[in-house]
Design a protein around this motif. Structure first.
Motif, PDB file in Angstrom:
ATOM      1  N   SER A  15     -23.932  62.775  18.801  1.00 49.61           N
ATOM      2  CA  SER A  15     -23.058  61.947  19.640  1.00 49.61           C
ATOM      3  C   SER A  15     -23.139  62.256  21.135  1.00 49.61           C
ATOM      4  O   SER A  15     -22.437  61.654  21.925  1.00 49.61           O
ATOM      5  N   LYS A  16     -23.977  63.202  21.541  1.00 51.18           N
ATOM      6  CA  LYS A  16     -24.081  63.582  22.954  1.00 51.18           C
ATOM      7  C   LYS A  16     -25.391  63.074  23.550  1.00 51.18           C
ATOM      8  O   LYS A  16     -26.437  63.096  22.904  1.00 51.18           O
ATOM      9  N   LEU A  17     -25.332  62.647  24.786  1.00 51.04           N
ATOM     10  CA  LEU A  17     -26.530  62.235  25.505  1.00 51.04           C
ATOM     11  C   LEU A  17     -27.350  63.485  25.821  1.00 51.04           C
ATOM     12  O   LEU A  17     -26.841  64.432  26.427  1.00 51.04           O
ATOM     13  N   VAL A  18     -28.609  63.516  25.382  1.00 52.49           N
ATOM     14  CA  VAL A  18     -29.453  64.694  25.620  1.00 52.49           C
ATOM     15  C   VAL A  18     -30.653  64.377  26.508  1.00 52.49           C
ATOM     16  O   VAL A  18     -31.318  65.284  27.005  1.00 52.49           O
ATOM     17  N   GLY A  19     -30.946  63.099  26.698  1.00 48.73           N
ATOM     18  CA  GLY A  19     -32.086  62.752  27.525  1.00 48.73           C
ATOM     19  C   GLY A  19     -32.298  61.264  27.592  1.00 48.73           C
ATOM     20  O   GLY A  19     -31.498  60.481  27.070  1.00 48.73           O
ATOM     21  N   GLN A  20     -33.398  60.909  28.238  1.00 46.21           N
ATOM     22  CA  GLN A  20     -33.734  59.506  28.396  1.00 46.21           C
ATOM     23  C   GLN A  20     -35.253  59.402  28.514  1.00 46.21           C
ATOM     24  O   GLN A  20     -35.884  60.230  29.160  1.00 46.21           O
ATOM     25  N   ILE A  21     -35.805  58.407  27.874  1.00 43.78           N
ATOM     26  CA  ILE A  21     -37.237  58.136  28.005  1.00 43.78           C
ATOM     27  C   ILE A  21     -37.379  56.808  28.741  1.00 43.78           C
ATOM     28  O   ILE A  21     -36.672  55.848  28.430  1.00 43.78           O
ATOM     29  N   SER A  22     -38.223  56.802  29.729  1.00 36.71           N
ATOM     30  CA  SER A  22     -38.435  55.585  30.507  1.00 36.71           C
ATOM     31  C   SER A  22     -39.860  55.104  30.302  1.00 36.71           C
ATOM     32  O   SER A  22     -40.715  55.832  29.780  1.00 36.71           O
ATOM     33  N   GLN A  23     -40.115  53.898  30.743  1.00 37.08           N
ATOM     34  CA  GLN A  23     -41.478  53.383  30.693  1.00 37.08           C
ATOM     35  C   GLN A  23     -42.413  54.303  31.480  1.00 37.08           C
ATOM     36  O   GLN A  23     -43.536  54.574  31.064  1.00 37.08           O
ATOM     37  N   LYS A  24     -41.931  54.813  32.602  1.00 37.97           N
ATOM     38  CA  LYS A  24     -42.748  55.711  33.421  1.00 37.97           C
ATOM     39  C   LYS A  24     -43.077  57.000  32.671  1.00 37.97           C
ATOM     40  O   LYS A  24     -44.183  57.524  32.783  1.00 37.97           O
ATOM     41  N   ASP A  25     -42.138  57.521  31.876  1.00 41.06           N
ATOM     42  CA  ASP A  25     -42.402  58.723  31.076  1.00 41.06           C
ATOM     43  C   ASP A  25     -43.518  58.465  30.064  1.00 41.06           C
ATOM     44  O   ASP A  25     -44.363  59.338  29.819  1.00 41.06           O
ATOM     45  N   VAL A  26     -43.529  57.272  29.482  1.00 40.34           N
ATOM     46  CA  VAL A  26     -44.574  56.917  28.520  1.00 40.34           C
ATOM     47  C   VAL A  26     -45.923  56.827  29.243  1.00 40.34           C
ATOM     48  O   VAL A  26     -46.948  57.281  28.725  1.00 40.34           O
ATOM     49  N   LEU A  27     -45.924  56.275  30.450  1.00 37.39           N
ATOM     50  CA  LEU A  27     -47.160  56.220  31.235  1.00 37.39           C
ATOM     51  C   LEU A  27     -47.672  57.621  31.553  1.00 37.39           C
ATOM     52  O   LEU A  27     -48.874  57.889  31.476  1.00 37.39           O
ATOM     53  N   LYS A  28     -46.761  58.514  31.901  1.00 39.15           N
ATOM     54  CA  LYS A  28     -47.155  59.910  32.179  1.00 39.15           C
ATOM     55  C   LYS A  28     -47.763  60.550  30.942  1.00 39.15           C
ATOM     56  O   LYS A  28     -48.751  61.280  31.031  1.00 39.15           O
ATOM     57  N   ALA A  29     -47.170  60.291  29.784  1.00 40.84           N
ATOM     58  CA  ALA A  29     -47.708  60.830  28.526  1.00 40.84           C
ATOM     59  C   ALA A  29     -49.114  60.298  28.292  1.00 40.84           C
ATOM     60  O   ALA A  29     -50.017  61.056  27.918  1.00 40.84           O
ATOM     61  N   ALA A  30     -49.329  59.014  28.534  1.00 37.26           N
ATOM     62  CA  ALA A  30     -50.649  58.409  28.337  1.00 37.26           C
ATOM     63  C   ALA A  30     -51.682  59.030  29.275  1.00 37.26           C
ATOM     64  O   ALA A  30     -52.806  59.313  28.861  1.00 37.26           O
ATOM     65  N   MET A  31     -51.299  59.268  30.506  1.00 39.87           N
ATOM     66  CA  MET A  31     -52.233  59.879  31.462  1.00 39.87           C
ATOM     67  C   MET A  31     -52.553  61.322  31.080  1.00 39.87           C
ATOM     68  O   MET A  31     -53.676  61.774  31.256  1.00 39.87           O
ATOM     69  N   LYS A  32     -51.586  62.022  30.562  1.00 38.87           N
ATOM     70  CA  LYS A  32     -51.800  63.394  30.130  1.00 38.87           C
ATOM     71  C   LYS A  32     -52.761  63.438  28.939  1.00 38.87           C
ATOM     72  O   LYS A  32     -53.537  64.367  28.789  1.00 38.87           O
ATOM     73  N   LEU A  33     -52.712  62.420  28.114  1.00 36.33           N
ATOM     74  CA  LEU A  33     -53.530  62.363  26.907  1.00 36.33           C
ATOM     75  C   LEU A  33     -54.858  61.660  27.144  1.00 36.33           C
ATOM     76  O   LEU A  33     -55.658  61.534  26.221  1.00 36.33           O
TER      77      LEU A  33
END
Length: 154
Positions: free
Chosen positions: A130-148
């Motif tokens: 029930s607690k907010l622990v984080g957020q994933i954004s489109q930019k975070d997904v792009l960063k993951a793709a670039m890292k991979l």
């Protein structure tokens, strides 16, 4: 005599187990959050100062109750002008988006990319217990793709 196929030496490719590529590996944990009793002006200033387009709205127990975005603020500005009502003391409570889609931090990052492709959302909050622990954004997904980049995506 059968057909023979010959393949020359192959470059060793880096391979990654997709199950280890989770949303929680790439999500932002240090979030700028808002509360429903904040004034619209303070939220707009925070959006400008932090160069963000929106953020989660939480209660005093850090439970997610909605999202406030630039678009929500624009609606407030428009209504304020239309009804000739000053904004300085108005809170964001009635302008937040309360129907918020969340995703699991254990979701595969490629599944999250697929959700973004099918949704108008620019960010998805991650909630645990029930607690907010984080957020994933489109930019975070792009960063993951670039890292991979350069690894085999199956």
């Amino acid at each position: 005599m059968g057909i023979k196929s010959f393949q020359g030496a192959r470059r060793q490719q880096n391979t990654t187990d997709d199950t280890s590529l989770t949303v929680s590996d790439y999500m932002t944990r240090d979030l700028i959050t808002f509360t429903p009793d904040q004034t619209i002006e303070s939220v707009m200033q925070a959006l400008i100062n932090n160069r963000i387009s929106g953020g989660p709205v939480v209660n005093e127990e850090s439970e997610l109750i909605g999202i406030i975005s630039e678009s929500d603020c624009i609606k407030q500005i428009s209504e304020s002008r239309y009804y000739n009502m000053p904004m300085q003391d108005m809170t964001i409570e009635k302008y937040i988006t309360k129907d918020v889609d969340t995703i699991d931090g254990n979701m595969n990052i490629f599944d999250a990319a697929s959700l973004f492709a099918k949704s108008p959302r620019r960010r998805f909050p991650i909630v645990e217990n029930s607690k907010l622990v984080g957020q994933i954004s489109q930019k975070d997904v792009l960063k993951a793709a670039m890292k991979l980049k350069g690894q085999t995506w199956k």
